[in-house]
Design a protein around this motif. Structure first.
Motif, PDB file in Angstrom:
ATOM      1  N   GLU A 227       0.829  -1.205   0.000  1.00 29.43           N
ATOM      2  CA  GLU A 227       0.000   0.000   0.000  1.00 29.43           C
ATOM      3  C   GLU A 227       0.864   1.256   0.000  1.00 29.43           C
ATOM      4  OE1 GLU A 227      -3.514   2.106   2.691  1.00 29.43           O
ATOM      5  OE2 GLU A 227      -2.785   0.093   3.186  1.00 29.43           O
ATOM      6  N   THR A 228       1.965   1.220   0.755  1.00 30.82           N
ATOM      7  CA  THR A 228       2.879   2.360   0.806  1.00 30.82           C
ATOM      8  C   THR A 228       3.501   2.614  -0.559  1.00 30.82           C
ATOM      9  OG1 THR A 228       3.400   1.911   3.133  1.00 30.82           O
ATOM     10  CG2 THR A 228       4.951   3.285   1.890  1.00 30.82           C
ATOM     11  N   VAL A 229       3.912   1.538  -1.235  1.00 34.34           N
ATOM     12  CA  VAL A 229       4.503   1.662  -2.567  1.00 34.34           C
ATOM     13  C   VAL A 229       3.493   2.243  -3.545  1.00 34.34           C
ATOM     14  CG1 VAL A 229       5.441   0.389  -4.523  1.00 34.34           C
ATOM     15  CG2 VAL A 229       6.175  -0.191  -2.197  1.00 34.34           C
ATOM     16  N   ALA A 230       2.246   1.784  -3.448  1.00 39.04           N
ATOM     17  CA  ALA A 230       1.192   2.281  -4.339  1.00 39.04           C
ATOM     18  C   ALA A 230       0.948   3.770  -4.120  1.00 39.04           C
ATOM     19  CB  ALA A 230      -0.098   1.492  -4.107  1.00 39.04           C
ATOM     20  N   ILE A 231       0.940   4.193  -2.860  1.00 40.53           N
ATOM     21  CA  ILE A 231       0.739   5.609  -2.546  1.00 40.53           C
ATOM     22  C   ILE A 231       1.879   6.442  -3.115  1.00 40.53           C
ATOM     23  CG2 ILE A 231       0.680   7.299  -0.672  1.00 40.53           C
ATOM     24  CD1 ILE A 231      -0.809   5.190   0.997  1.00 40.53           C
ATOM     25  N   GLU A 232       3.114   5.936  -2.968  1.00 42.82           N
ATOM     26  CA  GLU A 232       4.278   6.645  -3.496  1.00 42.82           C
ATOM     27  C   GLU A 232       4.177   6.810  -5.010  1.00 42.82           C
ATOM     28  OE1 GLU A 232       7.078   8.002  -2.073  1.00 42.82           O
ATOM     29  OE2 GLU A 232       6.160   7.745  -0.102  1.00 42.82           O
ATOM     30  N   LYS A 233       3.747   5.762  -5.700  1.00 37.87           N
ATOM     31  CA  LYS A 233       3.611   5.824  -7.154  1.00 37.87           C
ATOM     32  C   LYS A 233       2.553   6.843  -7.570  1.00 37.87           C
ATOM     33  CE  LYS A 233       5.249   1.195  -8.415  1.00 37.87           C
ATOM     34  NZ  LYS A 233       4.897  -0.110  -9.028  1.00 37.87           N
ATOM     35  N   ILE A 234       1.441   6.852  -6.838  1.00 35.43           N
ATOM     36  CA  ILE A 234       0.376   7.815  -7.133  1.00 35.43           C
ATOM     37  C   ILE A 234       0.878   9.237  -6.918  1.00 35.43           C
ATOM     38  CG2 ILE A 234      -1.872   8.687  -6.360  1.00 35.43           C
ATOM     39  CD1 ILE A 234      -2.629   5.754  -5.782  1.00 35.43           C
ATOM     40  N   GLU A 235       1.610   9.443  -5.827  1.00 37.48           N
ATOM     41  CA  GLU A 235       2.142  10.774  -5.546  1.00 37.48           C
ATOM     42  C   GLU A 235       3.127  11.217  -6.624  1.00 37.48           C
ATOM     43  OE1 GLU A 235       3.742  10.678  -1.597  1.00 37.48           O
ATOM     44  OE2 GLU A 235       1.824  11.249  -0.695  1.00 37.48           O
ATOM     45  N   ASP A 236       3.937  10.289  -7.124  1.00 37.03           N
ATOM     46  CA  ASP A 236       4.876  10.631  -8.193  1.00 37.03           C
ATOM     47  C   ASP A 236       4.133  11.073  -9.449  1.00 37.03           C
ATOM     48  OD1 ASP A 236       6.984  10.045  -6.552  1.00 37.03           O
ATOM     49  OD2 ASP A 236       7.414   8.081  -7.433  1.00 37.03           O
ATOM     50  N   ILE A 237       3.024  10.384  -9.752  1.00 36.57           N
ATOM     51  CA  ILE A 237       2.204  10.771 -10.907  1.00 36.57           C
ATOM     52  C   ILE A 237       1.618  12.164 -10.685  1.00 36.57           C
ATOM     53  CG2 ILE A 237       0.087  10.252 -12.191  1.00 36.57           C
ATOM     54  CD1 ILE A 237       0.668   7.264 -11.592  1.00 36.57           C
ATOM     55  N   GLU A 238       1.098  12.394  -9.481  1.00 35.90           N
ATOM     56  CA  GLU A 238       0.508  13.693  -9.163  1.00 35.90           C
ATOM     57  C   GLU A 238       1.536  14.824  -9.294  1.00 35.90           C
ATOM     58  OE1 GLU A 238      -2.986  13.362  -5.937  1.00 35.90           O
ATOM     59  OE2 GLU A 238      -1.055  12.623  -5.213  1.00 35.90           O
ATOM     60  N   ILE A 239       2.734  14.563  -8.827  1.00 41.37           N
ATOM     61  CA  ILE A 239       3.783  15.589  -8.889  1.00 41.37           C
ATOM     62  C   ILE A 239       4.155  15.900 -10.329  1.00 41.37           C
ATOM     63  CG2 ILE A 239       6.220  16.024  -8.381  1.00 41.37           C
ATOM     64  CD1 ILE A 239       5.768  14.577  -5.700  1.00 41.37           C
ATOM     65  N   ARG A 240       4.280  14.860 -11.145  1.00 42.94           N
ATOM     66  CA  ARG A 240       4.606  15.099 -12.561  1.00 42.94           C
ATOM     67  C   ARG A 240       3.516  15.923 -13.232  1.00 42.94           C
ATOM     68  NH1 ARG A 240       6.762   9.768 -12.264  1.00 42.94           N
ATOM     69  NH2 ARG A 240       4.823   8.865 -13.059  1.00 42.94           N
ATOM     70  N   LEU A 241       2.270  15.638 -12.910  1.00 42.00           N
ATOM     71  CA  LEU A 241       1.155  16.401 -13.478  1.00 42.00           C
ATOM     72  C   LEU A 241       1.152  17.840 -12.961  1.00 42.00           C
ATOM     73  CD1 LEU A 241      -1.674  13.709 -13.294  1.00 42.00           C
ATOM     74  CD2 LEU A 241      -0.546  14.570 -15.359  1.00 42.00           C
ATOM     75  N   LEU A 242       1.477  18.011 -11.683  1.00 36.90           N
ATOM     76  CA  LEU A 242       1.534  19.355 -11.109  1.00 36.90           C
ATOM     77  C   LEU A 242       2.631  20.176 -11.789  1.00 36.90           C
ATOM     78  CD1 LEU A 242       1.358  20.193  -7.322  1.00 36.90           C
ATOM     79  CD2 LEU A 242       2.929  21.384  -8.820  1.00 36.90           C
TER      80      LEU A 242
END
Length: 279
Positions: free
Chosen positions: A3-18
């Motif tokens: 779950e932690t890894v999944a959250i990190e991946k989602i955050e990385d996607i969000e940051i790239r979009l930001l």
């Protein structure tokens, strides 16, 4: 763990979009900055500004222009001190200045000037060495708030003892107190130190050459770029320097792996001061 890894991946996607939104909406390009550093600073901004996610932060940034300077405040590093790494300034004073004396006029660029500490250090050094009057200083940053702070020349008084010690260790030929007056817990540096300074918004990532320089000081900025942006900035410095002009980088920065390394030679290797080759 998963779950932690999944959250990190989602955050990385969000940051790239930001970062993509920041570039598309406001033309500030942080897309190829070192990801670990960007993520750490954006997490701080997200939490302190009270957003639940990077996506929520992006939405606010897109629809509220007032959010831009606040985000830039987190993305751009504003930590410095006057005469930081005194041996660097001593090397400028003792080894570079004798070469600069041979020019009838000089242009000096402080790239990524932050709050102005490095700028004032160089102006004071040039005044002490009798070069200020023939020098035009360019102080640039992408952060407008930082530029305003630099132009104001006001610093907290509790920082002055370190500034003073650094100045003395750099080979200062006067007392640092000659250049400021203190009041209400702050020190204000003499307005005459700014009479030959041009403050300007300039991005090492997207903007072009604007003058021919004899000295460029850009320290502790490139460490936040990835390799492609580092090469872009170093190419800009190469094209901005006059033949035999000087480039100063930060202690953890180097030309070694750059495609532009061949355009420079080591001048003072231990202080990361390079000289543009004449040919």
């Amino acid at each position: 763990m998963k779950e932690t890894v999944a959250i990190e991946k989602i955050e990385d996607i969000e940051i790239r979009l930001l970062l993509e939104a920041l570039y598309s909406r406001y033309h500030y390009d942080f897309r190829n900055y070192a990801m670990a550093s960007i993520k750490r600073r954006l997490k701080q901004g997200r939490d302190q500004l009270g957003f639940a996610s990077f996506s929520a932060l992006q939405e606010s940034l897109l629809h509220d222009a007032a959010m831009l300077p606040r985000i830039l405040g987190y993305l751009t590093v504003q930590v410095s001190e006057m005469f930081r790494d005194p041996t660097y300034f001593r090397a400028i004073r003792e080894k570079v200045v004798p070469h600069l004396r041979t020019y009838p006029s000089l242009k000096v660029w402080v790239a990524g000037c932050s709050g102005g500490e490095e700028l004032y250090s160089l102006v004071i050094l040039f005044r002490e060495e009798g070069l200020e009057e023939r020098t035009l200083f360019y102080a640039t940053d992408i952060n407008q708030d930082a530029l305003r702070s630099a132009e104001a020349g006001v610093f907290a008084i509790d920082r002055v003892p370190l500034f003073t010690e650094n100045h003395r260790n750099s080979g200062g030929k006067s007392s640092l107190s000659d250049y400021y007056h203190a009041a209400y817990g702050k020190v204000s540096f003499d307005k005459t130190l700014r009479r030959n300074v041009v403050f300007s918004d300039h991005s090492l990532v997207t903007d072009a050459v604007f003058a021919e320089m004899q000295l460029i000081s850009c320290r502790n900025v490139l460490i936040y770029f990835d390799r492609s942006f580092q090469d872009r900035a170093l190419g800009l410095f190469k094209d901005s320097l006059s033949r035999s002009g000087f480039l100063g980088l930060g202690a953890k920065e180097s030309l070694r792996f750059s495609q532009h390394a061949g355009a420079f030679k080591d001048f003072i290797r231990e202080e990361k001061i390079y000289q543009r080759r004449g040919a």
